[in-house]
Write an enzyme that holds these catalytic residues in place. Structure first.
Site, PDB file in Angstrom:
ATOM      1  CB  THR A  14      -8.232 -41.737   1.885  1.00  0.00           C
ATOM      2  OG1 THR A  14      -8.843 -40.983   0.862  1.00  0.00           O
ATOM      3  CG2 THR A  14      -9.232 -42.100   2.950  1.00  0.00           C
ATOM      4  CB  VAL A  15      -4.234 -44.878   2.799  1.00  0.00           C
ATOM      5  CG1 VAL A  15      -3.410 -45.831   3.653  1.00  0.00           C
ATOM      6  CG2 VAL A  15      -5.429 -45.603   2.183  1.00  0.00           C
ATOM      7  CE  LYS A 107      -4.778 -51.593  -4.691  1.00  0.00           C
ATOM      8  NZ  LYS A 107      -5.411 -50.867  -3.615  1.00  0.00           N
ATOM      9  CB  VAL A 134      -3.916 -58.290  -0.171  1.00  0.00           C
ATOM     10  CG1 VAL A 134      -5.046 -59.275  -0.461  1.00  0.00           C
ATOM     11  CG2 VAL A 134      -2.860 -58.354  -1.264  1.00  0.00           C
ATOM     12  CB  ILE A 138      -8.274 -58.783   6.107  1.00  0.00           C
ATOM     13  CG1 ILE A 138      -9.745 -58.374   6.110  1.00  0.00           C
ATOM     14  CG2 ILE A 138      -8.120 -60.263   6.451  1.00  0.00           C
ATOM     15  CD1 ILE A 138     -10.599 -59.161   5.112  1.00  0.00           C
ATOM     16  N   GLY A 189     -14.415 -42.740   0.111  1.00  0.00           N
ATOM     17  CA  GLY A 189     -12.964 -42.968   0.050  1.00  0.00           C
ATOM     18  C   GLY A 189     -12.588 -44.426  -0.163  1.00  0.00           C
ATOM     19  CD  GLU A 192      -7.467 -48.567  -5.755  1.00  0.00           C
ATOM     20  OE1 GLU A 192      -6.346 -48.119  -5.981  1.00  0.00           O
ATOM     21  OE2 GLU A 192      -7.798 -49.006  -4.635  1.00  0.00           O
ATOM     22  CE  LYS A 207      -7.169 -54.681  -3.061  1.00  0.00           C
ATOM     23  NZ  LYS A 207      -8.527 -54.170  -2.822  1.00  0.00           N
ATOM     24  N   GLY A 304     -10.850 -48.092   2.830  1.00  0.00           N
ATOM     25  CA  GLY A 304     -11.087 -46.994   3.766  1.00  0.00           C
ATOM     26  C   GLY A 304      -9.787 -46.657   4.485  1.00  0.00           C
TER      27      GLY A 304
HETATM   28  N1  HSE Z   1     -10.348 -49.545  -3.973  1.00  0.00           N
HETATM   29  C1  HSE Z   1     -10.000 -50.618  -3.104  1.00  0.00           C
HETATM   30  C2  HSE Z   1     -11.267 -51.325  -2.677  1.00  0.00           C
HETATM   31  C3  HSE Z   1      -9.252 -50.090  -1.919  1.00  0.00           C
HETATM   32  O1  HSE Z   1     -12.352 -50.810  -2.939  1.00  0.00           O
HETATM   33  O2  HSE Z   1     -11.190 -52.396  -2.117  1.00  0.00           O
HETATM   34  C4  HSE Z   1      -8.404 -51.093  -1.254  1.00  0.00           C
HETATM   35  O3  HSE Z   1      -7.468 -51.660  -2.099  1.00  0.00           O
END
Ligand code: HSE
Length: 441
Positions: A14-15, A107, A134, A138, A189, A192, A207, A304
């Site tokens: 996704t990323v 992370k 993290v 943001i 999405g 993890e 994180k 996302g």
């Molecule tokens: N699975 C993580 C979350 C994605 O839901 O925040 C970003 O690290």
């Protein structure tokens, strides 16, 4: 204009796909802002045939991310594979050793090997960048490391997992089951590859370990974190919290105390009126309490593809402009302070306790006595009547346990654990007590 910055990108989930879309969409503006074009030269992903909605016909494909990391045709290796070891670790090490800058959202990898990799990057004279690791979109890494460079941070805490916050919000608003909400987060999405990382609190812990290290200049220590996830949270807890004027959020909290660093991840009841209680859905929030600036809070999408891609590309832009820091953690890796762990038993907070109490004379009194013996003062006791079950039609049946909720005034974690252990062993409850810490943030 300088020569172009050449990227190799490993991991087209996704990323990864969003990063490529962003680079294509904003190619012109990025080129202007960075003073040079950014071009994608190679990708590595397991499945070449999958339709990702992006044109990859002009880039070189690599089966092995290590080969891509070492390719003389790239300047920057973008690692979006994930995982604390395996191909992600091997390819990041290979890239650094080959003198390539690295941008990663990983992370788990940095929480385990961050200081060592930072030292390797410094030795090779390249940068290791991790804004996307993290809180998704943001920019908290740059904020802590760069914008707050003149401050001593005392505390950092926040909602660091979009999946958990999304689940808790939908359970609260729509009275949906945990499983339904988790499935929706996966479909969107956010989660993890293995959602246990999200709901078990481990993603938040990874994180938090990075934020703690940036905030206090200490070595990264994920093993020092007390971790409780959200799997034990029921709709009944959420409704009880609501009636009591609280919301339940999964928080990561790191604080410097006189006796060491305290790092914890757990569901937390926070007053509805607090800023953190109003962060709903996939949003994350990170609050920083620092000596000169005071308290600030950053809010934004924590998961996302597009939000995370925004952070990945900000790191790529830093490399393109030549402004990426050589010291990944804001100070040389050799100058990280050894980690001193605070004893979690010293933690002070109020507690929400949910008990399943056998309906018999003296049971509640015995429970209150155990609390009093450990110096714990009760703010309220609520006995909730349970609707009779179909298989237990006799509601006067004294063995039918009833839900009882206790709210305590501030006490120590050690006292609470002792009292709950005794209450469980006394046999007036049908299952192990369940508690949620209350923070007046
Ligand atoms: N699975 C993580 C979350 C994605 O839901 O925040 C970003 O690290």
């Amino acid at each position: 204009m300088q020569s172009s910055l050449r990227l190799g990108l490993a991991g087209l989930g996704t990323v990864g796909a969003s990063v490529i879309r962003l680079l294509n969409t904003h190619a012109d503006i990025l080129s202007l802002r960075c003073g040079r074009p950014i071009v994608l030269r190679g990708v590595a992903a397991r499945d070449r045939t999958r339709d990702r909605g992006i044109d990859l016909s002009h880039v070189n494909w690599f089966q092995d991310p290590v080969k891509l990391a070492e390719s003389p045709d790239i300047d920057v290796f973008v690692e979006l594979i994930g995982g604390s070891s395996g191909p992600a670790e091997a390819s990041v090490r290979a890239a650094l050793n080959a003198g390539k800058h690295v941008v990663t959202a990983n992370k788990a990898l940095l929480a385990r090997h961050g200081v060592e990799l930072a030292a390797l990057a410094e030795k090779r004279g390249v940068s290791l960048n991790f804004e996307a690791a993290v809180a998704g979109g943001i920019p908290i890494i740059k904020t802590l490391r760069e914008a707050l460079a003149g401050n001593q941070v005392k505390r950092v805490y926040g909602i660091l997992n979009g999946t958990c916050n999304y689940i808790l919000t939908r359970m609260e608003r729509e009275k949906l089951s945990f499983e339904t909400c988790l499935k929706a987060a996966q479909d969107l999405g956010y989660a993890e590859a293995d959602p246990t990382f999200d709901i078990g609190g481990f993603d938040t812990a990874h994180k938090l370990a990075l934020l703690t290290s940036l905030a206090f200049g200490s070595e990264i220590n994920v093993d020092a974190i007390m971790i409780n996830g959200i799997t034990g949270i029921t709709l009944a807890d959420i409704e009880a919290a609501d009636e009591l004027g609280y919301k339940i959020k999964l928080l990561g909290i790191a604080e410097i105390t006189e006796t060491g660093i305290e790092q914890r991840v757990h569901p937390t009841m926070v007053p509805k009126a607090s800023a953190i209680a109003r962060i709903d859905g996939v949003l994350n929030a990170v609050a920083v309490d620092a000596d000169f600036v005071g308290e600030l809070i950053l809010v934004g999408p924590g998961a996302g593809g597009n939000a995370t891609a925004s952070s990945v590309v900000s790191d790529i832009a830093d490399v393109a402009r030549g402004t990426a820091l050589s010291a990944m953690m804001g100070r040389p890796a050799g100058h990280m302070v050894p980690y001193r762990k605070n004893d979690v038993g010293r933690l002070q907070s109020g507690y929400y306790v949910r008990l399943s109490v056998y309906d018999r004379p003296g049971a509640l009194a015995a429970i209150a006595t155990r609390m009093a013996e450990r110096g714990i003062s009760l703010e309220s006791i609520v006995q909730r009547s349970r609707a009779p079950r179909a298989d237990a039609p006799d509601v006067s049946n004294r063995s039918n346990p009833q839900p009882v909720i206790l709210i305590t005034y501030e006490t120590s974690e050690a006292a609470m654990n002792e009292a709950l252990d005794l209450i469980h062993r006394d046999g007036n409850v049908s299952e192990a007590p369940h508690f949620i810490r209350i923070e007046q943030l």
